[in-house]
Design a protein around this motif. Structure first.
Motif, PDB file in Angstrom:
ATOM      1  N   PRO A 179      -4.378   3.570  -0.142  1.00  0.00           N
ATOM      2  CA  PRO A 179      -3.219   3.484   0.749  1.00  0.00           C
ATOM      3  C   PRO A 179      -2.319   2.300   0.441  1.00  0.00           C
ATOM      4  O   PRO A 179      -1.111   2.358   0.645  1.00  0.00           O
ATOM      5  CB  PRO A 179      -3.840   3.371   2.137  1.00  0.00           C
ATOM      6  CG  PRO A 179      -5.220   2.846   1.901  1.00  0.00           C
ATOM      7  CD  PRO A 179      -5.643   3.430   0.590  1.00  0.00           C
ATOM      8  N   GLN A 180      -2.901   1.214  -0.050  1.00  0.00           N
ATOM      9  CA  GLN A 180      -2.153   0.048  -0.522  1.00  0.00           C
ATOM     10  C   GLN A 180      -3.097  -0.858  -1.276  1.00  0.00           C
ATOM     11  O   GLN A 180      -4.291  -0.582  -1.356  1.00  0.00           O
ATOM     12  CB  GLN A 180      -1.436  -0.661   0.629  1.00  0.00           C
ATOM     13  CG  GLN A 180      -2.271  -1.009   1.809  1.00  0.00           C
ATOM     14  CD  GLN A 180      -3.037  -2.309   1.647  1.00  0.00           C
ATOM     15  OE1 GLN A 180      -4.248  -2.345   1.738  1.00  0.00           O
ATOM     16  NE2 GLN A 180      -2.316  -3.371   1.397  1.00  0.00           N
ATOM     17  N   GLU A 185      -5.616  -3.120   4.328  1.00  0.00           N
ATOM     18  CA  GLU A 185      -4.651  -3.368   5.405  1.00  0.00           C
ATOM     19  C   GLU A 185      -4.114  -2.065   5.996  1.00  0.00           C
ATOM     20  O   GLU A 185      -3.376  -2.089   6.976  1.00  0.00           O
ATOM     21  CB  GLU A 185      -3.477  -4.213   4.886  1.00  0.00           C
ATOM     22  CG  GLU A 185      -3.862  -5.625   4.525  1.00  0.00           C
ATOM     23  CD  GLU A 185      -2.662  -6.435   4.069  1.00  0.00           C
ATOM     24  OE1 GLU A 185      -1.530  -5.903   4.107  1.00  0.00           O
ATOM     25  OE2 GLU A 185      -2.839  -7.606   3.683  1.00  0.00           O
ATOM     26  N   ASP A 186      -4.492  -0.955   5.391  1.00  0.00           N
ATOM     27  CA  ASP A 186      -3.973   0.338   5.860  1.00  0.00           C
ATOM     28  C   ASP A 186      -5.096   1.371   5.941  1.00  0.00           C
ATOM     29  O   ASP A 186      -4.980   2.484   5.440  1.00  0.00           O
ATOM     30  CB  ASP A 186      -2.868   0.829   4.926  1.00  0.00           C
ATOM     31  CG  ASP A 186      -2.055   1.969   5.544  1.00  0.00           C
ATOM     32  OD1 ASP A 186      -2.117   2.144   6.773  1.00  0.00           O
ATOM     33  OD2 ASP A 186      -1.368   2.684   4.794  1.00  0.00           O
ATOM     34  N   ALA A 244      -7.944   6.417   9.115  1.00  0.00           N
ATOM     35  CA  ALA A 244      -6.806   5.634   9.585  1.00  0.00           C
ATOM     36  C   ALA A 244      -6.544   5.886  11.057  1.00  0.00           C
ATOM     37  O   ALA A 244      -6.990   6.890  11.632  1.00  0.00           O
ATOM     38  CB  ALA A 244      -5.564   5.973   8.770  1.00  0.00           C
ATOM     39  N   ASN A 289      -5.558  -0.228  11.666  1.00  0.00           N
ATOM     40  CA  ASN A 289      -5.723   0.014  10.227  1.00  0.00           C
ATOM     41  C   ASN A 289      -6.061  -1.219   9.401  1.00  0.00           C
ATOM     42  O   ASN A 289      -6.470  -1.089   8.251  1.00  0.00           O
ATOM     43  CB  ASN A 289      -4.447   0.639   9.662  1.00  0.00           C
ATOM     44  CG  ASN A 289      -4.320   2.099  10.010  1.00  0.00           C
ATOM     45  OD1 ASN A 289      -5.304   2.777  10.284  1.00  0.00           O
ATOM     46  ND2 ASN A 289      -3.091   2.596  10.017  1.00  0.00           N
TER      47      ASN A 289
END
Length: 208
Positions: free
Chosen positions: A52-53, A72-73, A87, A99
């Protein structure tokens, strides 16, 4: 009833080199010298592969062999081929409350505990594939002391130690479900030096 928000993305280009977070060491067979051991294999996973990141705060390989990534996500599970993301989803029942995941630990029942930025503590129940949420309740002194959590640890007795960024350390007894609070007290010489706790570890003797 809404299920937790989960997405799956197949790993197609694991050799990409934008971000490396996982190192696989191929161990030599018993009796083979270090000079004869196979070379290390570096595997790179990126957002192009389904992350996701790119910020990963911790990784955990659980008792079933899955690798969990705290980002972080959301929370991401990697089985060597696919990424599966858990999430926050508004209105979902049994989903994550947030998240931004700082830390992940596994207990004796093979469930996972998550430290989530500003939204409390979550337990992933493996059997039901859902989350149980623990939050601070100012009306309940036995509840979580703060929703701002940074670090987790499970000791030899199965107790969960929770490091917060503003309220010291909480200790959860899984049997009673109650939290014990360790706080800084300027009038007590052996209290915590500070209520900001960013990491909890065990030393070789088992002391926290």
């Amino acid at each position: 009833m809404h299920r937790p928000d989960v997405s799956t993305h197949t790993i197609r280009h694991a050799w990409r080199s934008s971000l490396m977070f996982w190192l696989l060491a191929v161990s030599a067979a018993a009796g083979v010298g270090a000079a004869d051991a196979p070379a290390l294999i570096l595997q790179h996973l990126t957002t192009a592969d389904g992350l996701p990141q790119g910020s990963i705060y911790t990784t955990l390989q659980d008792s079933q062999g899955f690798v969990w990534l705290a980002t972080e996500d959301g929370l991401v599970r990697y089985d060597g081929r696919e990424l599966r993301r858990y999430a926050y989803s508004p209105g979902s029942i049994g989903g994550l409350p947030g998240n931004f995941i700082y830390d992940v630990v596994e207990d004796a029942h093979h469930d996972l505990w998550l430290a989530i930025k500003d939204t409390g503590l979550a337990r992933w129940n493996r059997a039901s594939d859902s989350f149980t949420i623990f939050r601070h309740d100012p009306k309940n002194p036995a509840s979580l002391g703060s929703d701002s959590i940074r670090s987790l640890l499970i000791d030899a007795r199965g107790r969960l130690w929770v490091g917060t960024t503003d309220s010291g350390v909480d200790i959860l007894d899984p049997g009673s479900g109650r939290f014990e609070h360790l706080r800084h007290d300027g009038h007590v010489a052996n209290s915590l030096l500070d209520d900001r706790v960013t990491r909890i570890e065990l030393d070789p003797t088992g002391t926290v």
